[in-house]
Every structure is written in structure tokens, then in C-alpha cells.
Design an enzyme around this catalytic site. Structure first.
Site: not given
Ligand SMILES: [Zn+2]
Length: 361
Positions: A68, A182, A214-215, A237, A325
């Protein structure tokens, strides 16, 4: 600073690009630049996911490799009269990693540097020091002295706010520190899988995808998969690294540098048994290291791809990454390179007969 080789330059360009969910133009253009030389055709779904097709056998099965494009960040919601920005988190954030971090506000007049404001300890009561600050009470300081000045800078509600960090090769040169691993590492794997297959025969059609959003709920992977109609899908991922102080093996087992993670289970999917066994078989055959992981929370694009259309046998292969994150994550270069090799070698073996066998395993 270490001189960046071709691969590191690509990783720096990918992770430097700014793109929260719904704002993926910049990372999409970087991915397009790097994947185009290895693709026969580039197309996009209606939400902006990038689909790079590489032809092997036009009558063979369709294989989708999806990373992503979006990263977690924030969005401007209000500008107060003193020029401070209120914001909405976009993607999952933990309040403790946010205070005093540098951010970039992307405006129509260009990028603006800001910082998430915090109080100095001098004025905090002993009780207040122990308590985390709630995200709803946080604000961003862009150095404007009034709402009017912030507007003059070009800031508007809806503008994306992106974590800022310098791409860094650490003293142990296998350890790479950057924002947005990410999931720009997933985009990098999709690019490199096509590159690996450039001069190889493969009995199928391969689709390297940079999915959007995606998130916020695995959204672009669904629309991209609807366009592609894949027979097999692998989501790439980041995963959880459990090798830092304070994380027990019960919480996370994986160690950086010990191979890509093959996800057995997460909140979005039970991995397809036939596909998983096939991938593990290829890894064993070629002596590519791997580790199994199961994450009760979270999910990957595979969670949405596998229930698209009539259903797609899917698997998530992830790279153990520390501090995801947040502003700065660390991953191990060997895990990334082993993931590319494993996925490309799997693709070389996925002819129609094998796919049929996998489906009903
Ligand atoms: Zn993520």
C-alpha cells in the site's frame, strides 16, 4: 553518511514521499517511476491505486502482489485564531509517540514545517507528568501568529499532515531507519519482484500494485483486485518485530534479520492454507529464511483482497519492523531482499495447474 546504492536510493525516495490515505499522489509517482521499466502496462483503479502489469503467459493465472502507498498521518480540521492547527488522525496512532514530533503540512502553496506542541515539564504537576496527553487536546504549531497568517501560508482544512524523518542507514548498515516503512517497503518489494522477473520466464500474468487507503480499512486493495480479478494474491506489508526490550515472545515472536514473516492469522484473514504451504515449500527448497507470525489485531490488504469477487486465495508476507505507526521505524535489509527472492521464485512456479491444486488444498 553512507553513499546510497541503487536500492537504498529507491527506498529513500519511496519513504520520503508524503501520502496519507486519500493523498497518495506523491508516493504513487515515485512507485510509477521505479516500476515502469519492468512493466508492460500501467493502469489505475478509480481511487488511485497503481497497477503495473508484467506479461508472462497471457493465458496463465493472474498473480497480484500488493503493497500500500499510504502512510499514517493527520489531516487539518481547523485553524484557531492564534494560528494553531487542530487535526484528525488518519490511520492508527498511539498518543505517546506524537508529542513534540516534527511534521510537514502539505498545502497548495507548498510544504510547511510544523511540530506537535507540548507543555514543558516545568509547569506540569506531578500527576500531570504521569498521564498521557489525549490526542484530542493536541495541536500543531506552524509558527503562524494568527489564523490569517496560517491562511496566507496556504493552509486549508483537509490538507494532509505527514510525519517528518530523515532516511538513515544506521551504523550496522543492514539496519534502515525511516518514516513510512509501513508500507513503502511493500511498494519496494512489488517493484523489485517485477525487476527480478524481468529476464525470467513465468507462466502467468503478474500485477504489481500500489494500493491506496489501506490504513483506513484496506480500501484500495479491494478496488484494485476488482479490476485485476486475480487468481492468487500476496499482500506485502510490515509486521511486528518482537526483539526489543519489554516485548515478550507471547506478544510478538519475530526477530529482525531472521527472514520475511508468513502470516498465519490476523484480524482480517485466515491465510489460505494451500498457498501458505506452497510458499513455505518454495522457501524450504531454496533455503530462504522465514518466520511464522500470527497477530490477533490489525490486518493487511490480503484481508480485503481475499473476499473480493468470488474469493481469491491470499497470503500476507511481511517484514518485521520496529516502531511502526510512529515517526521512525527500523527494518533489516536482508528481510526485504529475502522477501523479494521468495515471492519472485513463488511466481515462477505458479502455472495454471499449480494454482488449481493450491485452490483446493
Ligand atoms: Zn499500518
Amino acid at each position: 553518511m553512507t553513499k546510497l546504492d541503487e536500492t537504498l536510493t529507491m527506498l529513500k525516495d519511496l519513504t520520503d514521499a508524503k501520502g496519507i490515505p486519500g493523498n497518495e499522489r506523491e508516493p504513487r509517482e515515485v512507485m510509477k517511476k521505479y516500476i515502469t521499466p519492468y512493466s508492460d502496462e500501467i493502469s489505475y483503479d478509480g481511487l488511485g491505486s497503481l497497477i503495473a502489469k508484467k506479461e508472462g503467459n497471457p493465458n496463465g493465472p493472474k498473480i497480484m502482489i500488493s503493497g500500500h502507498l499510504d502512510e499514517v498521518g493527520f489531516m487539518v480540521t481547523q485553524i484557531d485564531e492564534k494560528g494553531f492547527l487542530r487535526f484528525q488522525t488518519v490511520g492508527g496512532w498511539w498518543s505517546q509517540v506524537m508529542l513534540a514530533q516534527r511534521v510537514t503540512v502539505v498545502t497548495s502553496k507548498g510544504d510547511i514545517t510544523g511540530v506537535i506542541g507540548s507543555k514543558p515539564p516545568h509547569i506540569l504537576s506531578p500527576e500531570a507528568r504521569k498521564k498521557p496527553v489525549e490526542i484530542k487536546d493536541m495541536f500543531i504549531d506552524i509558527g503562524a501568529s494568527s489564523r490569517e497568517q496560517a491562511l496566507e501560508f496556504g493552509v486549508k482544512p483537509g490538507d494532509q499532515i505527514v510525519p517528518y524523518f530523515e532516511f538513515t542507514v544506521m551504523n550496522n548498515e543492514k539496519m534502515l531507519l525511516a518514516k513510512a516503512w509501513d508500507n513503502r517497503i511493500g511498494c519496494a518489494i512489488a517493484i523489485d519482484v517485477l525487476k527480478y522477473l524481468k529476464n525470467e520466464e513465468h507462466p502467468n500474468m503478474v500485477y504489481g500494485v500500489g494500493s491506496v487507503q489501506e490504513e483506513v480499512g484496506l480500501r484500495g486493495a479491494k478496488t484494485a483486485a476488482t479490476m485485476i480479478k486475480p487468481d492468487i494474491a500476496i499482500a506485502v506489508d510490515v509486521g511486528i518485530a518482537g526483539d526489543t526490550p519489554g516485548i515478550s515472545e507471547k506478544e510478538a515472536l519475530s526477530k529482525m534479520g531472521k527472514g520475511p514473516q508468513i502470516i498465519l492469522y490476523d484480524a482480517s484473514m485466515v491465510s489460505h492454507k494451500g498457498l501458505r504451504d506452497f510458499v513455505v515449500g518454495v522457501a524450504d527448497e531454496l533455503n530462504v529464511p522465514y518466520q511464522f507470525d500470527a497477530i490477533a489485531g490489525g490486518g493487511t490488504d490480503a484481508g480485503s483482497i481475499h473476499i473480493t469477487l468470488e474469493g481469491v486465495p491470499s497470503l500476507a508476507i511481511t517484514i518485521a519492523t520496529r516502531y511502526i505507526h510512529s515517526h521512525a521505524g527500523i527494518l533489516h535489509r536482508d528481510d526485504y531482499e529475502n522477501a523479494v527472492k521468495l515471492i519472485a521464485e513463488v511466481i515462477k512456479r505458479l502455472d495454471q495447474e499449480t494454482v488449481n491444486k493450491i485452490k483446493f488444498d
